[in-house]
Scaffold this motif. Sequence first.
Motif, short mmCIF file in Angstrom:
data_model
loop_
_atom_site.label_atom_id
_atom_site.label_comp_id
_atom_site.label_asym_id
_atom_site.label_seq_id
_atom_site.Cartn_x
_atom_site.Cartn_y
_atom_site.Cartn_z
N THR A 119 -4.35 -9.34 -10.72
CA THR A 119 -3.38 -8.75 -9.78
C THR A 119 -2.18 -9.64 -9.53
OG1 THR A 119 -4.60 -9.67 -7.88
CG2 THR A 119 -5.17 -7.45 -8.60
N ARG A 174 -0.05 7.57 -7.13
CA ARG A 174 -0.37 6.14 -7.13
C ARG A 174 -1.87 5.91 -6.99
NH1 ARG A 174 -0.64 1.64 -3.56
NH2 ARG A 174 -0.52 2.98 -1.74
N GLU A 175 -2.49 6.70 -6.14
CA GLU A 175 -3.93 6.57 -5.94
C GLU A 175 -4.70 6.97 -7.20
OE1 GLU A 175 -7.13 5.43 -3.42
OE2 GLU A 175 -4.95 5.22 -3.26
N ILE A 196 -4.51 4.21 -9.74
CA ILE A 196 -5.38 3.07 -9.44
C ILE A 196 -6.82 3.39 -9.78
CG2 ILE A 196 -6.29 1.64 -7.57
CD1 ILE A 196 -3.58 1.91 -6.19
N VAL A 242 -1.54 -5.29 -1.68
CA VAL A 242 -1.78 -3.90 -1.28
C VAL A 242 -1.50 -3.71 0.21
CG1 VAL A 242 -3.52 -2.09 -1.12
CG2 VAL A 242 -3.48 -3.59 -3.11
#
Length: 496
Positions: free
Chosen positions: A134, A347-348, A351, A400
């Motif tokens: 990340t 976006r969700e 992911i 996040v």
Amino acid sequence: MEIIDVENGDFMNDYKIDKIVLDIKNTYNNASDITCRTISFKRNKIVLVFNQSLCDSDKINRYILLNLTNSNLSYNEIRKNITSYLACDNVISIKKEEIYDYIPNGFTIILTDKDIYAVETKANLYRGVSEPSTEQTINGPKDAFDENYMTIIGLIRKRIKSSNLVFEEKTIGKESKTKVGVFYMSNIVETDMVDTLNEKLDNIDIDGIFDVTYIRECLDSNNSMFPLYETTERPDLSCMALLEGKIIVICENSPNVLIIPTFLKDLFQTPEDNYGKSKNVSVNRIVRVLAFAIAILLPGFYIAITTYNHETIPITLIVSFAAQRDGVPFPSIVEGFIMALIFEVLRESDIRMPSQSGNAISILGAIVLGDAAVTAGIVSPIMLIIIAVSAICGLVFSHVAIINAIRFWRIIFMIFATIFGIPGLIFCFFLFIVTLCSLKSFGKPYLYPFAPINIKMIVSSIIKKQLKKDDMRNQLLTDSNYKRSNLWKRKLYYLF
């Protein structure tokens, strides 16, 4: 000598060992992976107890069984010098009540008629050191923390070899009994901050700790959307924080560590900044500040000027906006919510979906749904651009928590702009600043050095200094050791 199961052994003279073995089995409800093995010496015996799912059977065979069973010595000679006959570097003499602390940690318990020993025979259940997933950088180290507790400690100690690096360990969680470690530099850190942290950690009363974020939530008494404590998977960033006077909290089975305290300016800096040229890094930091402002303010500003304050923009632009909104049945605020919701769903899904198909879904959703929404007259093209620009600016940040904070405040600004126009936008901005000024990260002002103001620290937060000139630490994080080095003899001066 013969190795047999303890259930089949006929040793009526060793009541003490049998009682301990029975207690262990009853404590773990006769779990199938709790294994007991007995080494017999005529009328005496040595019993091994271990958790088969946590221990490496090869280590048990090579380090313990092979050495004990191949010895020609008597039982008494082995019992008195058992640590000399085990080819293992971690053999600990323990008490009976400590057995239940070592078995869940991958130790093999050796029971004799006089003493109890714990031998480390952990199985390798970890994925090993890998690259950060990340917080990736082009330059700089490529190693990252993993879930192995000792690996985290080793990666930190590999970088800071000073004897001033202090490591303290605690066990938290009534059921999980998770190891939690605290790192700090004794010659730099503020001692009151260490005492306060230890007190807070000792007062955590929870069933289980499975990640360092559990500790963050237990320490965070504020319901702010902004992250008051930073988490990182990078060892280099953690060590830089230690040398700044911060405290690092590590947790067993967690690939991230917790940095205490954290300031808002820290979230605008990336690991890449530490390895780039000063001018390039300074430009990037300014871009991030502008992206942050655009991500929060742009949708609200557009709604304000198209709903109330038409005089703030040229007439030709107003006419262009009106022409694009012709035929759209919803007000600007509804348009904004629809597009923001679509983006968050995309976006969700990106992911949650596997990496092989995630990008395809994002591209499909962005192109097809966006074009379809405009063609159907549900939203105007300009609103699609506004939300897209705002969302892209929010993605500049890797944390996040700050992305979620931007999303929350973006909606708040949109609501105030819808009701009051530009004055509502200004009022909401003051509310935003007051909220940030009221936040504290472990007793330290979250908005420092902007509030309370410190001109020199503000400049160094935005404009990166050359490494040889950056010789001053944050004065809020150290008792007296403000200087990093004596290369530059400058007078210590702070302007408030």
